[in-house]
Design an enzyme around this catalytic site. Sequence first.
Site, PDB file in Angstrom:
ATOM      1  N   SER A   1     -13.276 -38.093  -7.570  1.00 10.00           N
ATOM      2  CA  SER A   1     -13.070 -39.184  -6.439  1.00 10.00           C
ATOM      3  C   SER A   1     -14.576 -39.821  -6.292  1.00 10.00           C
ATOM      4  CB  SER A   1     -12.792 -38.489  -5.246  1.00 10.00           C
ATOM      5  OG  SER A   1     -12.729 -39.568  -4.216  1.00 10.00           O
ATOM      6  N   SER A   2     -14.490 -40.778  -5.656  1.00  7.62           N
ATOM      7  CA  SER A   2     -15.802 -41.790  -5.372  1.00  7.62           C
ATOM      8  C   SER A   2     -15.719 -41.813  -3.728  1.00  7.62           C
ATOM      9  CB  SER A   2     -15.919 -43.057  -5.927  1.00  7.62           C
ATOM     10  OG  SER A   2     -15.915 -43.139  -7.312  1.00  7.62           O
TER      11      SER A   2
ATOM     12  N   THR B   1      -6.384 -41.527   1.106  1.00 17.52           N
ATOM     13  CA  THR B   1      -6.010 -42.590  -0.141  1.00 17.52           C
ATOM     14  C   THR B   1      -4.781 -42.075  -0.771  1.00 17.52           C
ATOM     15  OG1 THR B   1      -6.932 -43.520  -2.087  1.00 17.52           O
ATOM     16  CG2 THR B   1      -7.328 -41.314  -1.950  1.00 17.52           C
TER      17      THR B   1
ATOM     18  N   ARG C   1      -8.046 -33.217  -1.207  1.00 20.37           N
ATOM     19  CA  ARG C   1      -7.549 -34.096  -2.319  1.00 20.37           C
ATOM     20  C   ARG C   1      -6.502 -33.420  -3.066  1.00 20.37           C
ATOM     21  NH1 ARG C   1      -8.899 -38.963  -4.795  1.00 20.37           N
ATOM     22  NH2 ARG C   1      -9.519 -38.552  -6.836  1.00 20.37           N
TER      23      ARG C   1
ATOM     24  N   GLY D   1     -12.380 -48.529  -1.819  1.00 18.77           N
ATOM     25  CA  GLY D   1     -12.829 -49.404  -2.689  1.00 18.77           C
ATOM     26  C   GLY D   1     -13.188 -48.812  -4.054  1.00 18.77           C
ATOM     27  N   GLY D   2     -12.499 -47.605  -4.449  1.00 18.33           N
ATOM     28  CA  GLY D   2     -12.577 -46.816  -5.417  1.00 18.33           C
ATOM     29  C   GLY D   2     -14.116 -46.801  -5.955  1.00 18.33           C
TER      30      GLY D   2
ATOM     31  N   ASN E   1      -4.840 -44.094  -3.671  1.00 15.45           N
ATOM     32  CA  ASN E   1      -5.507 -44.391  -5.003  1.00 15.45           C
ATOM     33  C   ASN E   1      -5.346 -46.020  -4.830  1.00 15.45           C
ATOM     34  OD1 ASN E   1      -7.438 -44.626  -6.851  1.00 15.45           O
ATOM     35  ND2 ASN E   1      -5.647 -43.824  -8.489  1.00 15.45           N
TER      36      ASN E   1
ATOM     37  N   THR F   1      -7.908 -47.347  -0.413  1.00 15.57           N
ATOM     38  CA  THR F   1      -8.319 -46.164   0.219  1.00 15.57           C
ATOM     39  C   THR F   1      -8.469 -46.773   1.721  1.00 15.57           C
ATOM     40  OG1 THR F   1      -9.365 -45.261  -1.775  1.00 15.57           O
ATOM     41  CG2 THR F   1      -9.999 -44.397   0.353  1.00 15.57           C
TER      42      THR F   1
HETATM   43  N1  GLY Z   1      -8.866 -42.953  -5.601  1.00 21.14           N
HETATM   44  C1  GLY Z   1     -10.418 -43.120  -5.508  1.00 21.14           C
HETATM   45  C2  GLY Z   1     -11.213 -42.412  -5.395  1.00 21.14           C
HETATM   46  O1  GLY Z   1     -10.969 -41.028  -4.994  1.00 21.14           O
HETATM   47  O2  GLY Z   1     -12.279 -42.403  -5.759  1.00 21.14           O
END
Ligand code: GLY
Length: 566
Positions: free
Chosen positions: A446-447, A393, A102, A467-468, A395, A375
């Site tokens: 993050s998700s 990603t 990350r 998809g965030g 983002n 992503t």
């Molecule tokens: N940038 C989207 C996430 O990491 O959740």
Amino acid sequence: MRTLFLLLVIVFASCKNDRKISEVKKPKLGVVVDSAMVVSARAEASRIGLNIMKEKGGNAFDAMIATEFALAVVFPYAGNLGGGGFMVYRTQYGEVGALDYREKAPMAATKDMYLDDNGNFISNKSKTGSLAVGVPGTVAGMFAVHERHGSLPMEEIIAPVIKLAAEGYYLTAAQAKRYNKYAPIFEEVNDSKSIYSNEWKENDLFVNTALAETFKRIAVNGRQEFYQGKTADILVNFLSSKKGIITKKDLSNYEAVWREPVIFNYKDLKIISMAPPSSGGICLAQILNAVEEFPIAAYGHNQPRSMQVIIEASRRAYADRSHFLGDPDFVEIPVDSLISPNYLKGRMQEFSFDQATTSTAISNGTPFGQESTETTHYSIVDSFGNAIAATTTLNAAFGSKVYSNELGFFFNNEMDDFSAKPGEPNMFGLIGGEANAIEPQKRMLSSMTPTIVEKNGEFWMSVGSPGGSQIITSVMQTILNVYEYDMTMQDAVNAPRFHHQWLPDEVMVENYGFDEDVLKTLTSKGYQINYNDAPVIGKVDAILRKPNGSLEGGADHRGDDTAVGF
Ligand code: GLY
């Protein structure tokens, strides 16, 4: 007037039909192979990863590096050198692990860096331009994978990626449209033209010579090329010239981190998913643990009761995400308590099938012993039995839109995943708390939910999605679609999805495949249905091991995604 009225009735009726479930269909099987498979957002990247295994004899980890780097060439929308990601793996021996590559906040980052003098959040500042850029982790991540699990020389793995960038790839219709759509934004943000400025159409050959040169230097000089070498110099000078704050020290300090994955059971499945700084694994565990209490197979797929259970479990999980989760190197996260069945049973106690819970009535819970759209995900299985789920990603689409002509890649806008100001939503509408406040060197929450699932002690599924905030619910529904509703892998990723994330208090549904009567029932119980803002929820790429040992790919029909194997 009468004609207009009739026309409106017809249009309305046909819109309604869009959301109707089509008649019972024959199950659609994805690509099925005997030994090894790659499923990613682009055919070229899937093929490059597969050839590393098929022609070079490499393993899934070698294939991962090739696929990740190839996505940086052929899918710059999300594939990247200027971003970061997460990977969960299971080896042929059953060992599991997770890698965090990350992005991090630069050392000069401050808690209030996106606020004006009056303390108001200047939302565009964390989304567009060089101040939105976090320290990239992808190159460090790929070298960490190589060092621990790789079997082929890095030069051999990167060679086809260099060729792809230097000789080019043919644009799909969707990709040409997307490049043309974003070109004016790239020019405005960068104050210059780039290879993206041309008018592109389907089947045009897209060559990125600068990116090929960057990859050549990385192949020769290794990891340090990106973090300390010529590439680092170009990167820092370029971002500084655009008022960015990333320094050479930020780059040389960057390390990818091996993490313990989040592991939990859903019935007889063992689920291995990403740990913080992603909220993915914890939220997935929270939702599935709560869902497990209800006979959702008997309720039916995308029917009022099954949807209610999933919505209410998601509402509570995202409320906890907002309060508890952040970078584990900076904040204490009560992981075990948050995913304990006892805690989760208590969280669902107020739930009733009669009426929606309101999000204002839900905040974070109090777990015992307290001391988660753009992503890309790919899944890989090799013929040795190693399995990988990786999500990477920038983002947003093309990240911060900042593009270096000299390096040939876009930079992330991952800083928007921090909670810039308590109570202010980020681009995914997520509300963050103190745990995810900006601090120098901290990783933003993050998700991303790369996930491996075991059944009867053996590999069963590799799954993930972009998809965030919608990543977690997309992964969760895909697992349930196969396990509870007996769908093929392909049908499971194609099936229409819905999403609830606590705030805003609404159920997003894709605008097709939902029964109008089901949505009406949910509305009557107080659920706010939003089918206008989510034409697409997630874009899942997955691999399922069938009972006879063959592998079925699920390449999401929402994109150009492709499964290949042998
Ligand atoms: N940038 C989207 C996430 O990491 O959740």
